[in-house]
Design a protein around this motif. Sequence first.
Motif, PDB file in Angstrom:
ATOM      1  N   GLY A  49      49.094  43.449  46.358  1.00  0.00           N
ATOM      2  CA  GLY A  49      50.069  42.342  45.759  1.00  0.00           C
ATOM      3  C   GLY A  49      49.701  41.716  44.426  1.00  0.00           C
ATOM      4  O   GLY A  49      49.367  42.496  43.641  1.00  0.00           O
ATOM      5  N   SER A  50      49.361  40.384  44.333  1.00  0.00           N
ATOM      6  CA  SER A  50      49.341  39.867  42.977  1.00  0.00           C
ATOM      7  C   SER A  50      47.771  40.263  42.548  1.00  0.00           C
ATOM      8  O   SER A  50      47.504  40.327  41.474  1.00  0.00           O
ATOM      9  CB  SER A  50      49.283  38.320  42.936  1.00  0.00           C
ATOM     10  OG  SER A  50      48.415  37.879  44.082  1.00  0.00           O
ATOM     11  N   PHE A  51      46.773  40.393  43.308  1.00  0.00           N
ATOM     12  CA  PHE A  51      45.779  41.037  42.748  1.00  0.00           C
ATOM     13  C   PHE A  51      45.820  42.173  42.162  1.00  0.00           C
ATOM     14  O   PHE A  51      45.123  42.502  41.293  1.00  0.00           O
ATOM     15  CB  PHE A  51      44.682  41.388  44.266  1.00  0.00           C
ATOM     16  CG  PHE A  51      43.745  40.008  44.552  1.00  0.00           C
ATOM     17  CD1 PHE A  51      43.870  38.748  43.811  1.00  0.00           C
ATOM     18  CD2 PHE A  51      42.885  40.071  45.660  1.00  0.00           C
ATOM     19  CE1 PHE A  51      43.102  37.926  44.218  1.00  0.00           C
ATOM     20  CE2 PHE A  51      42.168  39.153  45.883  1.00  0.00           C
ATOM     21  CZ  PHE A  51      42.012  38.002  45.462  1.00  0.00           C
ATOM     22  N   ALA A  52      46.516  43.019  42.601  1.00  0.00           N
ATOM     23  CA  ALA A  52      46.538  44.442  42.059  1.00  0.00           C
ATOM     24  C   ALA A  52      47.425  44.206  40.670  1.00  0.00           C
ATOM     25  O   ALA A  52      47.174  44.937  39.793  1.00  0.00           O
ATOM     26  CB  ALA A  52      47.621  45.366  42.876  1.00  0.00           C
ATOM     27  N   LYS A  53      48.456  43.266  40.525  1.00  0.00           N
ATOM     28  CA  LYS A  53      49.045  42.939  39.347  1.00  0.00           C
ATOM     29  C   LYS A  53      48.442  42.496  38.239  1.00  0.00           C
ATOM     30  O   LYS A  53      48.603  42.628  37.016  1.00  0.00           O
ATOM     31  CB  LYS A  53      50.606  42.455  39.693  1.00  0.00           C
ATOM     32  CG  LYS A  53      51.267  43.296  40.654  1.00  0.00           C
ATOM     33  CD  LYS A  53      52.524  42.510  41.088  1.00  0.00           C
ATOM     34  CE  LYS A  53      53.421  43.240  42.023  1.00  0.00           C
ATOM     35  NZ  LYS A  53      54.206  42.580  42.818  1.00  0.00           N
ATOM     36  N   THR A  54      47.624  41.523  38.486  1.00  0.00           N
ATOM     37  CA  THR A  54      47.134  40.651  37.602  1.00  0.00           C
ATOM     38  C   THR A  54      45.418  40.703  37.462  1.00  0.00           C
ATOM     39  O   THR A  54      45.020  39.748  37.007  1.00  0.00           O
ATOM     40  CB  THR A  54      47.549  39.280  37.795  1.00  0.00           C
ATOM     41  OG1 THR A  54      46.913  38.845  39.085  1.00  0.00           O
ATOM     42  CG2 THR A  54      49.091  39.108  37.763  1.00  0.00           C
ATOM     43  N   TYR A  55      44.683  41.511  38.306  1.00  0.00           N
ATOM     44  CA  TYR A  55      43.439  41.333  38.333  1.00  0.00           C
ATOM     45  C   TYR A  55      42.524  41.456  37.145  1.00  0.00           C
ATOM     46  O   TYR A  55      41.602  40.875  37.118  1.00  0.00           O
ATOM     47  CB  TYR A  55      42.844  42.329  39.255  1.00  0.00           C
ATOM     48  CG  TYR A  55      42.831  43.954  38.810  1.00  0.00           C
ATOM     49  CD1 TYR A  55      41.465  44.319  38.163  1.00  0.00           C
ATOM     50  CD2 TYR A  55      43.864  44.597  38.938  1.00  0.00           C
ATOM     51  CE1 TYR A  55      41.645  45.742  37.947  1.00  0.00           C
ATOM     52  CE2 TYR A  55      44.004  46.122  38.399  1.00  0.00           C
ATOM     53  CZ  TYR A  55      42.712  46.412  37.982  1.00  0.00           C
ATOM     54  OH  TYR A  55      42.501  47.823  37.192  1.00  0.00           O
ATOM     55  N   LYS A  56      43.037  42.196  35.978  1.00  0.00           N
ATOM     56  CA  LYS A  56      42.370  41.962  34.992  1.00  0.00           C
ATOM     57  C   LYS A  56      42.562  40.708  34.017  1.00  0.00           C
ATOM     58  O   LYS A  56      41.635  40.154  33.422  1.00  0.00           O
ATOM     59  CB  LYS A  56      42.926  43.017  34.108  1.00  0.00           C
ATOM     60  CG  LYS A  56      42.264  44.733  34.557  1.00  0.00           C
ATOM     61  CD  LYS A  56      42.707  45.628  33.750  1.00  0.00           C
ATOM     62  CE  LYS A  56      42.169  47.098  34.099  1.00  0.00           C
ATOM     63  NZ  LYS A  56      42.483  48.131  33.194  1.00  0.00           N
ATOM     64  N   GLY A  57      43.808  40.119  33.925  1.00  0.00           N
ATOM     65  CA  GLY A  57      44.265  39.119  33.252  1.00  0.00           C
ATOM     66  C   GLY A  57      43.451  37.948  33.949  1.00  0.00           C
ATOM     67  O   GLY A  57      43.153  36.765  33.138  1.00  0.00           O
ATOM     68  N   HIS A  58      43.476  37.860  35.086  1.00  0.00           N
ATOM     69  CA  HIS A  58      42.860  36.733  35.948  1.00  0.00           C
ATOM     70  C   HIS A  58      41.543  36.893  36.077  1.00  0.00           C
ATOM     71  O   HIS A  58      40.953  35.949  36.735  1.00  0.00           O
ATOM     72  CB  HIS A  58      43.614  36.282  37.162  1.00  0.00           C
ATOM     73  CG  HIS A  58      44.915  35.801  36.845  1.00  0.00           C
ATOM     74  ND1 HIS A  58      46.109  35.590  38.057  1.00  0.00           N
ATOM     75  CD2 HIS A  58      45.810  35.592  35.765  1.00  0.00           C
ATOM     76  CE1 HIS A  58      46.966  34.951  37.200  1.00  0.00           C
ATOM     77  NE2 HIS A  58      46.925  35.056  35.950  1.00  0.00           N
ATOM     78  N   GLY A  59      40.880  37.844  35.620  1.00  0.00           N
ATOM     79  CA  GLY A  59      39.340  37.618  36.004  1.00  0.00           C
ATOM     80  C   GLY A  59      38.727  38.221  37.298  1.00  0.00           C
ATOM     81  O   GLY A  59      37.663  37.914  37.992  1.00  0.00           O
ATOM     82  N   THR A  60      39.954  38.541  38.238  1.00  0.00           N
ATOM     83  CA  THR A  60      39.459  39.212  39.769  1.00  0.00           C
ATOM     84  C   THR A  60      38.576  40.270  39.855  1.00  0.00           C
ATOM     85  O   THR A  60      37.563  40.525  40.653  1.00  0.00           O
ATOM     86  CB  THR A  60      40.942  39.532  40.308  1.00  0.00           C
ATOM     87  OG1 THR A  60      41.753  38.453  40.304  1.00  0.00           O
ATOM     88  CG2 THR A  60      40.554  40.113  41.942  1.00  0.00           C
ATOM     89  N   ASP A  61      38.673  41.160  38.605  1.00  0.00           N
ATOM     90  CA  ASP A  61      37.691  42.178  38.538  1.00  0.00           C
ATOM     91  C   ASP A  61      36.351  42.066  38.281  1.00  0.00           C
ATOM     92  O   ASP A  61      35.214  42.106  39.237  1.00  0.00           O
ATOM     93  CB  ASP A  61      38.115  43.347  37.550  1.00  0.00           C
ATOM     94  CG  ASP A  61      38.340  42.651  36.179  1.00  0.00           C
ATOM     95  OD1 ASP A  61      38.552  41.371  35.844  1.00  0.00           O
ATOM     96  OD2 ASP A  61      38.523  43.454  35.262  1.00  0.00           O
ATOM     97  N   PHE A  62      36.050  41.018  37.402  1.00  0.00           N
ATOM     98  CA  PHE A  62      34.567  40.719  37.060  1.00  0.00           C
ATOM     99  C   PHE A  62      34.112  39.656  38.325  1.00  0.00           C
ATOM    100  O   PHE A  62      33.000  39.738  38.695  1.00  0.00           O
ATOM    101  CB  PHE A  62      34.390  39.997  35.761  1.00  0.00           C
ATOM    102  CG  PHE A  62      35.054  38.649  35.594  1.00  0.00           C
ATOM    103  CD1 PHE A  62      34.755  37.545  36.065  1.00  0.00           C
ATOM    104  CD2 PHE A  62      36.231  38.639  34.294  1.00  0.00           C
ATOM    105  CE1 PHE A  62      35.244  36.436  35.684  1.00  0.00           C
ATOM    106  CE2 PHE A  62      36.588  37.493  34.079  1.00  0.00           C
ATOM    107  CZ  PHE A  62      36.200  36.259  34.794  1.00  0.00           C
ATOM    108  N   ALA A  63      35.127  38.766  38.825  1.00  0.00           N
ATOM    109  CA  ALA A  63      34.551  38.126  39.975  1.00  0.00           C
ATOM    110  C   ALA A  63      34.098  38.837  41.130  1.00  0.00           C
ATOM    111  O   ALA A  63      33.227  38.529  41.717  1.00  0.00           O
ATOM    112  CB  ALA A  63      35.825  37.114  40.348  1.00  0.00           C
ATOM    113  N   LEU A  64      34.947  39.858  41.583  1.00  0.00           N
ATOM    114  CA  LEU A  64      34.484  40.745  42.776  1.00  0.00           C
ATOM    115  C   LEU A  64      33.066  41.207  42.488  1.00  0.00           C
ATOM    116  O   LEU A  64      32.377  41.219  43.257  1.00  0.00           O
ATOM    117  CB  LEU A  64      35.684  41.756  42.816  1.00  0.00           C
ATOM    118  CG  LEU A  64      36.653  41.280  43.713  1.00  0.00           C
ATOM    119  CD1 LEU A  64      37.999  42.120  43.447  1.00  0.00           C
ATOM    120  CD2 LEU A  64      36.772  40.978  45.134  1.00  0.00           C
ATOM    121  N   ALA A  65      32.826  41.875  41.059  1.00  0.00           N
ATOM    122  CA  ALA A  65      31.852  42.430  40.858  1.00  0.00           C
ATOM    123  C   ALA A  65      30.626  41.477  40.974  1.00  0.00           C
ATOM    124  O   ALA A  65      29.543  41.465  41.424  1.00  0.00           O
ATOM    125  CB  ALA A  65      31.981  43.116  39.408  1.00  0.00           C
TER     126      ALA A  65
END
Length: 219
Positions: A49-65
């Motif tokens: 969903g939106s995680f897949a579409k915006t994860y780099k711009g919204h910091g989802t990637d570094f947050a999960l890490a």
Amino acid sequence: MKYSSVFDVIGPVMIGPSSSHTAGAARIGKAARDFFGKEPTYAKIHLYGSFAKTYKGHGTDFALAGGLLGFDTDDKRMSSALEICKDQGIDIEFIEEEASTDHPNTARLIVGDQDSEIEIVGISIGGGTIEIVELNGFELRLSGGNPALLIVHNDKFGAIASVAQIFAENRLNIGHMAVNRKEVGQEALMVIETDDVVSEEVIEQLKKANENIISVAKI
């Protein structure tokens, strides 16, 4: 949805930019680390969903890490989590999925090391609040709002009773308990929410309570 405090609405103290995509993602990552019980050496993270579409711009990637590293949502190291993982030899792969899910902010994490591996599915439902909805194929609903134990056990007579006895002996109150199993007589999962944090001493007692107890994780 019921909110218990103003912080459930405006979100937690956190490193931004988004309570849903950053703070919520960090909590999902930290839940995966807690379930695994130690720092993993790899993680395959499927985003929907939106995680897949915006994860780099919204910091989802570094947050999960950051969550996998054990960082809290307000940890100043959060934005550098990907680099820290690389320095520590933790291999993280992000996979953008096109399949639809029940919630737009969904992540499936497969984390492990050379000895073991777990798989969880978490959703970020707003304001930094999350739910863990699946663990190793078991369906559950765990918000992380209360202390909780997840006990994997063989679906055999006496396993649940032995756990309840340990709680009674230590004068610990169970606020909510659910048991899920895939097949009769196979592995099952107890999810126990408690009024108080369960000590490491009690967890060790639970691990030895019955020969059918496989693992105990504290959230």
